[in-house]
Design an enzyme around this catalytic site. Structure first.
Site, PDB file in Angstrom:
ATOM      1  N   LYS A 141      -6.465 -39.280  18.520  1.00 56.63           N
ATOM      2  CA  LYS A 141      -5.343 -39.648  19.441  1.00 56.63           C
ATOM      3  C   LYS A 141      -3.991 -39.772  18.713  1.00 56.63           C
ATOM      4  CE  LYS A 141      -6.032 -44.660  19.060  1.00 56.63           C
ATOM      5  NZ  LYS A 141      -6.336 -45.820  19.741  1.00 56.63           N
ATOM      6  N   TYR A 151      23.924 -50.500   2.396  1.00 59.70           N
ATOM      7  CA  TYR A 151      24.445 -51.493   3.588  1.00 59.70           C
ATOM      8  C   TYR A 151      24.482 -52.972   2.976  1.00 59.70           C
ATOM      9  CZ  TYR A 151      24.939 -47.407   6.845  1.00 59.70           C
ATOM     10  OH  TYR A 151      25.219 -46.319   7.415  1.00 59.70           O
TER      11      TYR A 151
END
EC number: 5.1.1.1
Length: 345
Positions: free
Chosen positions: A33, A242
């Site tokens: 899956k 950042y």
């Protein structure tokens, strides 16, 4: 080339399946899956079929289309989500077997696809999918008259071998299915490793095939190499990225590599810290992981290579997962579409 390389070892995948299969005395299927846990279900499915798998499981009917096209008409493909509204044509055209989860699904299936193969999913205690005991008892004879090909359930705590939930669900599953001449399945990877009491007629490993916990002996299946875009020198006191979260304490050399959280390399990896590897040499990832870029302290390297490795035999899927306080499933299935995927066999 600024594209990271995701290398997928299909031989290791096949070996993992064979080794898990050897632990059972029943059929071993394969769960593919989420597009083969992010590794491309068609390629993964073919390799597993060549290894000996004859039955496969996907989450929803749409996932079965690419898999059927890759595998051809022979192998079985079962759908955990069962028979949803609008699925009849897909189930019929691509020979998919729904695991029916409710009375509504059962009625839908029998009315729209009479005679089409199906299984039944039972809730043995997880309270997620499947018929509870009372509902099953009310419709059992109707279901059995239509000849289901499988009765299945799913364990909630199989990755914790000593958890009492395992024995509780085993007891419930036996009570719901005992005496019925229908193949049964309870175990995924964790359940398979719990031992043969949990195996019944079919085991359906997933994460263990792809190198993830709880299968400790799994061979790594994926390697990730990320290209270096730029290298710069920093003086003590200069910051990176950042928020200025990393500040150089010495003369430093920083490599910026082409990957980030848009590629499934989560910011949360920095909770405990991860490494980028130049061959066997670990280099700390520093500063915040951003959407497309990661910065690495390569000060101690004599020479910076064109690629640094973020996933390998040392820093596995589960090492990365532990750094982010998550699981290997999430790491694998998050791997983005920008990677150049290559397959070795």
């Amino acid at each position: 080339m600024s594209t990271a390389r995701l290398k997928i070892n299909l031989d290791a995948l096949a070996i993992n399946w064979r080794n898990l299969d050897a632990k059972t005395n029943c059929e071993t299927a394969a769960v593919v899956k989420a597009n083969g846990y992010g590794l491309e279900s068609g390629r993964v499915g073919k390799a597993l079929a060549q290894a000996g798998a004859r039955n496969f499981f996907v989450a929803i009917a749409e996932e079965g289309i690419a898999l059927r096209r890759a595998l051809g008409p022979g192998p079985g493909i079962s759908v955990f989500a069962g028979h949803m509204e609008g699925d009849a044509k897909l189930l019929r055209d691509f020979q998919l077997t729904p695991m029916l989860n409710s009375l509504d699904q059962m009625l839908r299936h029998f009315e729209s696809l009479p005679g089409h193969p199906f299984g039944v999913q039972l809730d043995s205690g997880m309270n997620r999918l499947g018929m509870e005991a009372a509902e099953w008892m009310a419709v059992r004879d109707i279901a059995l008259d239509q000849n289901p090909v499988l009765l299945m359930s799913h364990l909630a705590c199989s990755d914790e071998p000593g958890h009492g939930m395992n024995a509780y669900q085993l007891k419930n599953f036996i009570e719901m299915t005992e005496g019925l001449n229908i193949p049964r399945s309870l175990a995924a990877t964790g359940g398979l490793l719990l031992g043969r009491d949990y195996h019944f007629d079919l085991c359906r490993p997933g994460i263990g095939l792809y190198g993830g916990a709880p299968y400790a002996d799994a061979l790594p299946v994926v390697e990730l190499e990320v290209p270096v875009i730029q290298v710069r020198d920093l003086a003590p006191g200069e910051s990176v990225g950042y928020g200025n979260t990393w500040i150089a304490q010495r003369d430093s050399k920083i490599a910026t590599i082409a990957g980030g959280y848009a590629d499934g390399l989560h910011r949360a990896f920095q909770r405990q810290g991860i490494m980028a590897y130049a061959g066997g040499t670990p280099c700390p990832v520093v500063g915040r992981i951003s959407m497309d870029l990661i910065t690495v302290d390569v000060t101690d390297l004599a020479e910076v290579p064109p690629y640094l490795s973020l996933m390998n035999e040392t820093q596995t899927v589960d090492v990365l997962a532990n750094a982010a306080d998550t699981i290997g499933y999430e790491v694998l299935t998050s791997l983005g579409n920008r990677y150049a995927r290559t397959y070795s066999a």
